[in-house]
Design a protein around this motif. Structure first.
Motif, PDB file in Angstrom:
ATOM      1  N   LEU A  73       0.877  -1.172   0.000  1.00  0.00           N
ATOM      2  CA  LEU A  73       0.000   0.000   0.000  1.00  0.00           C
ATOM      3  C   LEU A  73       0.912   1.218   0.000  1.00  0.00           C
ATOM      4  CD1 LEU A  73      -2.804   1.370   0.293  1.00  0.00           C
ATOM      5  CD2 LEU A  73      -2.556   1.077   2.775  1.00  0.00           C
ATOM      6  N   THR A  74       0.963   1.941  -1.108  1.00  0.00           N
ATOM      7  CA  THR A  74       1.982   2.969  -1.313  1.00  0.00           C
ATOM      8  C   THR A  74       1.355   4.296  -1.704  1.00  0.00           C
ATOM      9  OG1 THR A  74       3.563   1.273  -2.044  1.00  0.00           O
ATOM     10  CG2 THR A  74       4.058   3.563  -2.623  1.00  0.00           C
ATOM     11  N   PRO A  75       1.654   5.375  -0.964  1.00  0.00           N
ATOM     12  CA  PRO A  75       1.142   6.691  -1.352  1.00  0.00           C
ATOM     13  C   PRO A  75       1.931   7.266  -2.520  1.00  0.00           C
ATOM     14  CG  PRO A  75       2.557   6.912   0.550  1.00  0.00           C
ATOM     15  CD  PRO A  75       2.476   5.433   0.253  1.00  0.00           C
ATOM     16  N   ILE A  76       1.303   8.158  -3.260  1.00  0.00           N
ATOM     17  CA  ILE A  76       1.956   8.865  -4.364  1.00  0.00           C
ATOM     18  C   ILE A  76       2.018  10.342  -3.983  1.00  0.00           C
ATOM     19  CG2 ILE A  76       1.881   9.405  -6.831  1.00  0.00           C
ATOM     20  CD1 ILE A  76       0.019   6.905  -7.113  1.00  0.00           C
ATOM     21  N   SER A  77       3.222  10.825  -3.731  1.00  0.00           N
ATOM     22  CA  SER A  77       3.444  12.222  -3.330  1.00  0.00           C
ATOM     23  C   SER A  77       2.539  12.623  -2.167  1.00  0.00           C
ATOM     24  CB  SER A  77       3.232  13.170  -4.524  1.00  0.00           C
ATOM     25  OG  SER A  77       4.115  12.864  -5.574  1.00  0.00           O
ATOM     26  N   ALA A  78       2.696  11.937  -1.052  1.00  0.00           N
ATOM     27  CA  ALA A  78       1.878  12.244   0.127  1.00  0.00           C
ATOM     28  C   ALA A  78       2.228  13.635   0.656  1.00  0.00           C
ATOM     29  CB  ALA A  78       2.130  11.198   1.209  1.00  0.00           C
ATOM     30  N   PHE A  79       1.190  14.438   0.929  1.00  0.00           N
ATOM     31  CA  PHE A  79       1.378  15.778   1.482  1.00  0.00           C
ATOM     32  C   PHE A  79       1.077  15.814   2.977  1.00  0.00           C
ATOM     33  CE2 PHE A  79      -0.508  19.990   2.498  1.00  0.00           C
ATOM     34  CZ  PHE A  79       0.632  20.767   2.346  1.00  0.00           C
ATOM     35  N   ARG A  80       0.032  15.078   3.367  1.00  0.00           N
ATOM     36  CA  ARG A  80      -0.317  14.994   4.782  1.00  0.00           C
ATOM     37  C   ARG A  80      -1.042  13.682   5.044  1.00  0.00           C
ATOM     38  NH1 ARG A  80      -2.869  19.486   5.053  1.00  0.00           N
ATOM     39  NH2 ARG A  80      -4.934  18.615   4.795  1.00  0.00           N
ATOM     40  N   PRO A  81      -0.572  12.859   5.999  1.00  0.00           N
ATOM     41  CA  PRO A  81       0.649  13.039   6.799  1.00  0.00           C
ATOM     42  C   PRO A  81       1.901  12.884   5.941  1.00  0.00           C
ATOM     43  CG  PRO A  81      -0.405  10.946   7.315  1.00  0.00           C
ATOM     44  CD  PRO A  81      -1.324  11.649   6.386  1.00  0.00           C
ATOM     45  N   ARG A  82       2.789  13.863   6.031  1.00  0.00           N
ATOM     46  CA  ARG A  82       3.928  13.963   5.124  1.00  0.00           C
ATOM     47  C   ARG A  82       4.903  12.801   5.248  1.00  0.00           C
ATOM     48  NH1 ARG A  82       5.433  18.452   2.444  1.00  0.00           N
ATOM     49  NH2 ARG A  82       4.166  19.772   3.793  1.00  0.00           N
ATOM     50  N   ARG A  83       5.023  12.253   6.450  1.00  0.00           N
ATOM     51  CA  ARG A  83       6.018  11.208   6.663  1.00  0.00           C
ATOM     52  C   ARG A  83       5.463   9.795   6.481  1.00  0.00           C
ATOM     53  NH1 ARG A  83       7.429  15.302  10.134  1.00  0.00           N
ATOM     54  NH2 ARG A  83       9.615  15.976  10.025  1.00  0.00           N
ATOM     55  N   TRP A  84       4.192   9.688   6.098  1.00  0.00           N
ATOM     56  CA  TRP A  84       3.648   8.341   5.897  1.00  0.00           C
ATOM     57  C   TRP A  84       4.174   7.773   4.594  1.00  0.00           C
ATOM     58  CZ3 TRP A  84      -0.390   5.968   2.769  1.00  0.00           C
ATOM     59  CH2 TRP A  84      -0.705   4.670   3.214  1.00  0.00           C
ATOM     60  N   ARG A  85       4.783   6.611   4.660  1.00  0.00           N
ATOM     61  CA  ARG A  85       5.421   6.000   3.485  1.00  0.00           C
ATOM     62  C   ARG A  85       4.698   4.750   3.012  1.00  0.00           C
ATOM     63  NH1 ARG A  85       6.918  10.284   3.193  1.00  0.00           N
ATOM     64  NH2 ARG A  85       9.032  11.146   3.234  1.00  0.00           N
ATOM     65  N   GLY A  86       3.519   4.474   3.584  1.00  0.00           N
ATOM     66  CA  GLY A  86       2.777   3.312   3.132  1.00  0.00           C
ATOM     67  C   GLY A  86       2.850   2.163   4.116  1.00  0.00           C
ATOM     68  N   ALA A  87       2.377   0.997   3.672  1.00  0.00           N
ATOM     69  CA  ALA A  87       2.307  -0.162   4.561  1.00  0.00           C
ATOM     70  C   ALA A  87       2.409  -1.441   3.746  1.00  0.00           C
ATOM     71  CB  ALA A  87       1.001  -0.148   5.352  1.00  0.00           C
ATOM     72  N   LEU A  88       2.898  -2.489   4.391  1.00  0.00           N
ATOM     73  CA  LEU A  88       2.866  -3.834   3.830  1.00  0.00           C
ATOM     74  C   LEU A  88       1.681  -4.566   4.447  1.00  0.00           C
ATOM     75  CD1 LEU A  88       6.658  -4.755   3.907  1.00  0.00           C
ATOM     76  CD2 LEU A  88       5.271  -4.246   1.896  1.00  0.00           C
ATOM     77  N   LEU A  89       0.864  -5.170   3.607  1.00  0.00           N
ATOM     78  CA  LEU A  89      -0.370  -5.813   4.056  1.00  0.00           C
ATOM     79  C   LEU A  89      -0.347  -7.295   3.700  1.00  0.00           C
ATOM     80  CD1 LEU A  89      -2.920  -3.170   2.717  1.00  0.00           C
ATOM     81  CD2 LEU A  89      -1.873  -3.249   4.986  1.00  0.00           C
ATOM     82  N   PRO A  90      -1.021  -8.129   4.494  1.00  0.00           N
ATOM     83  CA  PRO A  90      -1.172  -9.532   4.094  1.00  0.00           C
ATOM     84  C   PRO A  90      -1.982  -9.621   2.801  1.00  0.00           C
ATOM     85  CG  PRO A  90      -2.573  -9.027   5.975  1.00  0.00           C
ATOM     86  CD  PRO A  90      -1.685  -7.840   5.793  1.00  0.00           C
ATOM     87  N   HIS A  91      -1.691 -10.621   2.005  1.00  0.00           N
ATOM     88  CA  HIS A  91      -2.361 -10.721   0.698  1.00  0.00           C
ATOM     89  C   HIS A  91      -3.860 -10.947   0.823  1.00  0.00           C
ATOM     90  CE1 HIS A  91      -3.108 -15.127   0.437  1.00  0.00           C
ATOM     91  NE2 HIS A  91      -2.154 -15.170   1.352  1.00  0.00           N
ATOM     92  N   THR A  92      -4.335 -11.311   2.007  1.00  0.00           N
ATOM     93  CA  THR A  92      -5.773 -11.519   2.227  1.00  0.00           C
ATOM     94  C   THR A  92      -6.509 -10.226   2.547  1.00  0.00           C
ATOM     95  OG1 THR A  92      -5.285 -11.991   4.554  1.00  0.00           O
ATOM     96  CG2 THR A  92      -5.434 -13.878   3.052  1.00  0.00           C
ATOM     97  N   ALA A  93      -5.791  -9.125   2.695  1.00  0.00           N
ATOM     98  CA  ALA A  93      -6.409  -7.868   3.119  1.00  0.00           C
ATOM     99  C   ALA A  93      -7.342  -7.311   2.039  1.00  0.00           C
ATOM    100  CB  ALA A  93      -5.336  -6.845   3.458  1.00  0.00           C
ATOM    101  N   LYS A  94      -8.421  -6.695   2.494  1.00  0.00           N
ATOM    102  CA  LYS A  94      -9.302  -5.937   1.606  1.00  0.00           C
ATOM    103  C   LYS A  94      -9.128  -4.458   1.942  1.00  0.00           C
ATOM    104  CE  LYS A  94     -13.522  -7.234   0.563  1.00  0.00           C
ATOM    105  NZ  LYS A  94     -14.977  -7.510   0.655  1.00  0.00           N
ATOM    106  N   VAL A  95      -8.711  -3.693   0.941  1.00  0.00           N
ATOM    107  CA  VAL A  95      -8.436  -2.269   1.136  1.00  0.00           C
ATOM    108  C   VAL A  95      -9.579  -1.459   0.524  1.00  0.00           C
ATOM    109  CG1 VAL A  95      -6.800  -0.385   0.728  1.00  0.00           C
ATOM    110  CG2 VAL A  95      -5.961  -2.733   0.996  1.00  0.00           C
ATOM    111  N   ARG A  96     -10.056  -0.479   1.298  1.00  0.00           N
ATOM    112  CA  ARG A  96     -11.116   0.401   0.802  1.00  0.00           C
ATOM    113  C   ARG A  96     -10.632   1.851   0.853  1.00  0.00           C
ATOM    114  NH1 ARG A  96     -16.652   0.695  -0.125  1.00  0.00           N
ATOM    115  NH2 ARG A  96     -17.625   2.690   0.395  1.00  0.00           N
TER     116      ARG A  96
END
Length: 257
Positions: free
Chosen positions: A177-200
């Motif tokens: 889960l990767t942000p593209i040019s995150a402005f706020r929160p500025r330091r959030w760099r994304g997350a690694l998720l289990p392949h079973t996760a459902k993202v909304r």
């Protein structure tokens, strides 16, 4: 099945060098319709490999790519001799696509499959504002950004890597889960998720900040919400030359300056 009995279909992108290579290989090895082939040889770049996998979703015939394009991370080197031997010795990489379900502001639902990633992108000069939930729990109330994506292991070296997302080994049961040019929160760099996760993803202020959603090349404009999950029931197979496995390429990429 012996090498001589292997039924090969040749397909090519519209690049002149790919079309010319396709004709030469057909002259050397013959060629059958992809609908009856044991293996498909795709000539082009990474984009054409993805296109070939998408068109082959029903039969799920193994695809061996040879680079006749500009980018070839998913492709093998182009060589006309010894093709049947290469195919017989090739290693297999099995990938599972992502399912994207996107609801528009008008209430329509559009679905698509992504082999690389599902990405959300702002449509205007205004930054996008997204709320992100994982398995029904809100994890980020508001992300101000140019966009955000969920990438497969196969797609982790593509757009995801360009957005400074992590490279994922193909056999790791993980999504990025990767942000593209995150402005706020500025330091959030994304997350690694289990392949079973459902993202909304929920689009905040959609009238003022319209967002599009794309599953590989399938785009939906002005979305209100997008859900992403892995389709473990769909298995697609790419073939790589012996000693040049996808896993080795992913490992080598992490040591490239």
């Amino acid at each position: 099945m012996s090498q001589s009995d292997l039924q090969i279909a040749f397909t090519a992108s519209d690049r002149p060098e790919a079309q010319a290579a396709c004709e030469r290989l057909k002259g050397l090895y013959g060629g059958v319709d992809p609908a009856v082939a044991d293996v498909i040889v795709a000539l082009g770049g990474d984009g054409f490999m993805l296109e070939t996998l998408h068109t082959n979703l029903e039969r799920r015939t193994p695809v061996f790519g040879m680079n006749r394009g500009s980018v070839g991370f998913l492709m093998n080197d182009y060589e006309e001799s010894g093709l049947r031997e290469r195919l017989a010795m090739a290693g297999r990489a099995v990938i599972h696509p992502l399912q994207m379900d996107a609801w528009t502001e008008a209430g329509q639902v559009h679905s698509g499959l992504a082999i690389n990633e599902v990405s959300l992108l702002r449509q205007t000069r205004q930054s996008a504002k997204l709320r992100i939930s994982v398995d029904g729990r809100v994890r980020l109330d508001e992300l101000a950004c140019d966009g955000c994506m969920v990438a497969t292991a196969a797609g982790s070296t593509a757009y995801n890597l360009s957005a400074h997302g992590p490279i994922i080994p193909l056999d790791a049961p993980i999504l990025a889960l990767t942000p593209i040019s995150a402005f706020r929160p500025r330091r959030w760099r994304g997350a690694l998720l289990p392949h079973t996760a459902k993202v909304r993803f929920e689009v905040l202020e959609p009238d003022k900040r319209p967002v599009s959603a794309t599953a590989d090349s399938f785009e939906v404009r002005r979305v209100a919400a997008v859900e992403v999950r892995e389709r473990r029931d769909i298995a697609l197979t790419m073939l790589f030359d012996a000693g040049r496995s996808f896993e080795e390429r992913v490992l080598a990429e992490q040591f490239t300056a």
